[in-house]
Design a protein around this motif. Structure first.
Motif, PDB file in Angstrom:
ATOM      1  N   VAL A   1       0.856  -1.194   0.000  1.00  0.00           N
ATOM      2  CA  VAL A   1       0.000   0.000   0.000  1.00  0.00           C
ATOM      3  C   VAL A   1       0.885   1.234   0.000  1.00  0.00           C
ATOM      4  O   VAL A   1       1.759   1.375   0.866  1.00  0.00           O
ATOM      5  CB  VAL A   1      -0.933   0.017   1.234  1.00  0.00           C
ATOM      6  N   LEU A   2       0.652   2.122  -0.958  1.00  0.00           N
ATOM      7  CA  LEU A   2       1.417   3.365  -1.044  1.00  0.00           C
ATOM      8  C   LEU A   2       0.464   4.554  -1.110  1.00  0.00           C
ATOM      9  O   LEU A   2      -0.473   4.567  -1.922  1.00  0.00           O
ATOM     10  CB  LEU A   2       2.326   3.369  -2.275  1.00  0.00           C
ATOM     11  N   HIS A   3       0.715   5.529  -0.243  1.00  0.00           N
ATOM     12  CA  HIS A   3      -0.048   6.778  -0.255  1.00  0.00           C
ATOM     13  C   HIS A   3       0.384   7.634  -1.445  1.00  0.00           C
ATOM     14  O   HIS A   3       1.498   7.485  -1.968  1.00  0.00           O
ATOM     15  CB  HIS A   3       0.188   7.532   1.060  1.00  0.00           C
ATOM     16  N   GLY A   4      -0.470   8.545  -1.859  1.00  0.00           N
ATOM     17  CA  GLY A   4      -0.155   9.422  -2.974  1.00  0.00           C
ATOM     18  C   GLY A   4       1.127  10.205  -2.796  1.00  0.00           C
ATOM     19  O   GLY A   4       1.794  10.560  -3.779  1.00  0.00           O
ATOM     20  N   ASN A   5       1.479  10.512  -1.539  1.00  0.00           N
ATOM     21  CA  ASN A   5       2.732  11.223  -1.286  1.00  0.00           C
ATOM     22  C   ASN A   5       3.955  10.400  -1.667  1.00  0.00           C
ATOM     23  O   ASN A   5       5.057  10.947  -1.805  1.00  0.00           O
ATOM     24  CB  ASN A   5       2.834  11.619   0.197  1.00  0.00           C
ATOM     25  N   GLN A   6       3.765   9.093  -1.808  1.00  0.00           N
ATOM     26  CA  GLN A   6       4.864   8.191  -2.169  1.00  0.00           C
ATOM     27  C   GLN A   6       4.731   7.684  -3.607  1.00  0.00           C
ATOM     28  O   GLN A   6       5.376   6.721  -3.989  1.00  0.00           O
ATOM     29  CB  GLN A   6       4.877   6.985  -1.214  1.00  0.00           C
ATOM     30  N   MET A   7       3.916   8.375  -4.392  1.00  0.00           N
ATOM     31  CA  MET A   7       3.567   7.873  -5.717  1.00  0.00           C
ATOM     32  C   MET A   7       4.506   8.400  -6.806  1.00  0.00           C
ATOM     33  O   MET A   7       4.074   8.837  -7.875  1.00  0.00           O
ATOM     34  CB  MET A   7       2.121   8.252  -6.052  1.00  0.00           C
ATOM     35  N   GLN A   8       5.803   8.345  -6.553  1.00  0.00           N
ATOM     36  CA  GLN A   8       6.775   8.646  -7.588  1.00  0.00           C
ATOM     37  C   GLN A   8       7.218   7.323  -8.219  1.00  0.00           C
ATOM     38  O   GLN A   8       7.308   6.298  -7.533  1.00  0.00           O
ATOM     39  CB  GLN A   8       7.982   9.388  -7.012  1.00  0.00           C
ATOM     40  N   PRO A   9       7.518   7.302  -9.523  1.00  0.00           N
ATOM     41  CA  PRO A   9       7.909   6.043 -10.170  1.00  0.00           C
ATOM     42  C   PRO A   9       9.068   5.339  -9.472  1.00  0.00           C
ATOM     43  O   PRO A   9       9.049   4.114  -9.308  1.00  0.00           O
ATOM     44  CB  PRO A   9       8.286   6.493 -11.587  1.00  0.00           C
ATOM     45  N   GLU A  10      10.059   6.128  -9.014  1.00  0.00           N
ATOM     46  CA  GLU A  10      11.204   5.496  -8.362  1.00  0.00           C
ATOM     47  C   GLU A  10      10.825   4.883  -7.012  1.00  0.00           C
ATOM     48  O   GLU A  10      11.355   3.839  -6.618  1.00  0.00           O
ATOM     49  CB  GLU A  10      12.343   6.501  -8.191  1.00  0.00           C
ATOM     50  N   THR A  11       9.904   5.537  -6.288  1.00  0.00           N
ATOM     51  CA  THR A  11       9.451   4.976  -5.004  1.00  0.00           C
ATOM     52  C   THR A  11       8.612   3.724  -5.234  1.00  0.00           C
ATOM     53  O   THR A  11       8.726   2.731  -4.505  1.00  0.00           O
ATOM     54  CB  THR A  11       8.639   6.014  -4.222  1.00  0.00           C
ATOM     55  N   LEU A  12       7.780   3.765  -6.247  1.00  0.00           N
ATOM     56  CA  LEU A  12       6.990   2.583  -6.595  1.00  0.00           C
ATOM     57  C   LEU A  12       7.900   1.409  -6.952  1.00  0.00           C
ATOM     58  O   LEU A  12       7.659   0.270  -6.526  1.00  0.00           O
ATOM     59  CB  LEU A  12       6.067   2.918  -7.771  1.00  0.00           C
ATOM     60  N   LEU A  13       8.957   1.674  -7.704  1.00  0.00           N
ATOM     61  CA  LEU A  13       9.888   0.606  -8.085  1.00  0.00           C
ATOM     62  C   LEU A  13      10.630   0.055  -6.879  1.00  0.00           C
ATOM     63  O   LEU A  13      10.935  -1.145  -6.815  1.00  0.00           O
ATOM     64  CB  LEU A  13      10.877   1.137  -9.123  1.00  0.00           C
ATOM     65  N   GLU A  14      10.911   0.928  -5.915  1.00  0.00           N
ATOM     66  CA  GLU A  14      11.618   0.469  -4.722  1.00  0.00           C
ATOM     67  C   GLU A  14      10.772  -0.496  -3.906  1.00  0.00           C
ATOM     68  O   GLU A  14      11.266  -1.528  -3.436  1.00  0.00           O
ATOM     69  CB  GLU A  14      12.023   1.675  -3.870  1.00  0.00           C
TER      70      GLU A  14
END
Length: 375
Positions: A326-339
């Motif tokens: 689960v990721l909040h919108g504040n963490q919705m950068q492509p690099e954060t998603l990939l991590e």
């Protein structure tokens, strides 16, 4: 000197002295009283900082006024007194919060959303804006499908629509569907499952409470229902019968709206309703909950991209999967998603609150970039 003149001068001195005491008294008493007075920040925001040289000469007065308003002596006590006086006369003097029927509170148009205008049907997306979002949704769906994943878009309905029966008569409905209702209908034509469970939540609210009385969000019951509808739309096992509900005195209901208008001391009659159901187990909780993982009893993997409504939704939805990120919108950068989600999961659910629908294009773009780069 005539007695009448002396009396007038004495009255003026008394008036000036009283005014000075009102201004200076709280400041003089505050150092002694602050240790025993409530200074909690209830407002779900960062209070203004003392102005600095960076504010400049022109901006300093306004910055100081903002700081003083947030840090004035006995601030919480005066706000509580003011809100109590409002309640006695049946009104609410607030720029952000609307007084509804039977004490229910609703959100007005504020800086980051237009809840009231959305409810009234005074807002709409243009044909170009709608088509651009449909194209972005299709592009994300295609990127996920190419890697064997499914996509579902869930709009979390605003409280104003679900509990429209408690909206004041002074706020009329001008047109329907709302802008998100119309958007959901159009986006569903792309073939991507799109849920906007306004009717289901409104029907459920007639028999049980599904949103908090003094907050903008759905409660455990509302989140549970949204999760079951999502699982059903994904052709996964779901609960068709409501679990038992009971008040849990150990947990406090959310009260952001009451806090925003200084009514935290008066809005105490809401209840935290707990469900007799088993949620998924939370196995990771990082960045204040903006990054989380769950282990459920279902099959497959899920990525839930959420905003504030998704926090209550996550444990109920994740129960239908074996593993969930689960990721909040504040963490919705492509690099954060990939991590945190290097591999494309079996299912991606994008949850967007109705009042934050303007965030949808950015969320779709970030998820598409991630999906194209992920394994």
């Amino acid at each position: 000197m005539p007695d009448a003149v002396k009396e007038r001068k004495g009255a003026r001195r008394l008036l000036v002295g009283g005014f000075a005491a009102l201004l200076a008294g709280p400041c003089l008493l505050w150092p002694l009283a602050r240790t025993v007075c409530d200074t909690t920040n209830y407002e779900n925001r960062t209070l203004a900082a003392f102005p600095s040289l960076a504010d400049g000469v022109d901006g300093w007065p306004a910055a100081f006024e903002e700081w003083l308003g947030d840090h004035a002596p006995f601030r919480n006590q005066f706000l509580t007194l003011k809100s109590g006086a409002d309640r006695l006369v049946g009104t609410l003097d607030s720029t952000n919060v609307l007084q509804g029927k039977e004490g229910w509170l609703f959100l007005k148009d504020v800086s980051d959303s237009k809840s009231l205008s959305d409810y009234q049907g005074l807002t709409a997306y243009t044909a170009g804006e709608t088509q651009a979002m449909a194209d972005s949704l299709t592009a994300l769906n295609d990127a996920l499908a190419a890697k064997g994943s499914r996509l579902l878009l869930l709009f979390a309905p605003a409280k104003e629509g679900v509990y429209s029966r408690y909206m004041p008569d002074s706020v009329p409905v001008v047109s329907r569907p709302t802008r998100v209702g119309a958007l959901a209908n159009t986006l569903a034509e792309t073939g991507v499952p799109v849920l906007f469970p306004l009717e289901e939540l409104e029907a459920a609210s007639l028999e049980r409470q599904v949103y908090y009385k003094y907050d903008t969000h759905w409660n455990e019951a509302g989140a549970w229902l949204a999760a079951q509808l999502t699982l059903e739309a994904l052709d996964k096992p779901y609960a068709a019968v409501w679990p038992e509900m009971a008040a849990d005195p150990e947990k406090a209901p959310l009260t952001d709206l009451a806090n925003m208008c200084g009514s935290w001391a008066w809005c105490t009659d809401d209840v935290y309703w707990a469900l007799d159901a088993v949620p998924a187990e939370c196995t990771l909780w990082e960045a204040g909950g903006e990054i989380a993982r769950y282990a459920g009893e279902g099959e497959g993997s899920l990525l839930l991209a959420r905003d504030s409504f998704g926090e209550a939704l996550a444990p109920w939805l994740a129960q239908g999967f074996e593993s969930t990120t689960v990721l909040h919108g504040n963490q919705m950068q492509p690099e954060t998603l990939l991590e945190w989600q290097p591999e494309v999961p079996d299912v991606v659910v994008l949850e967007v609150a109705e009042r934050f629908a303007d965030n949808l294009p950015g969320r779709l773009d970030a998820l598409r970039q991630w999906a194209e780069a992920a394994d």
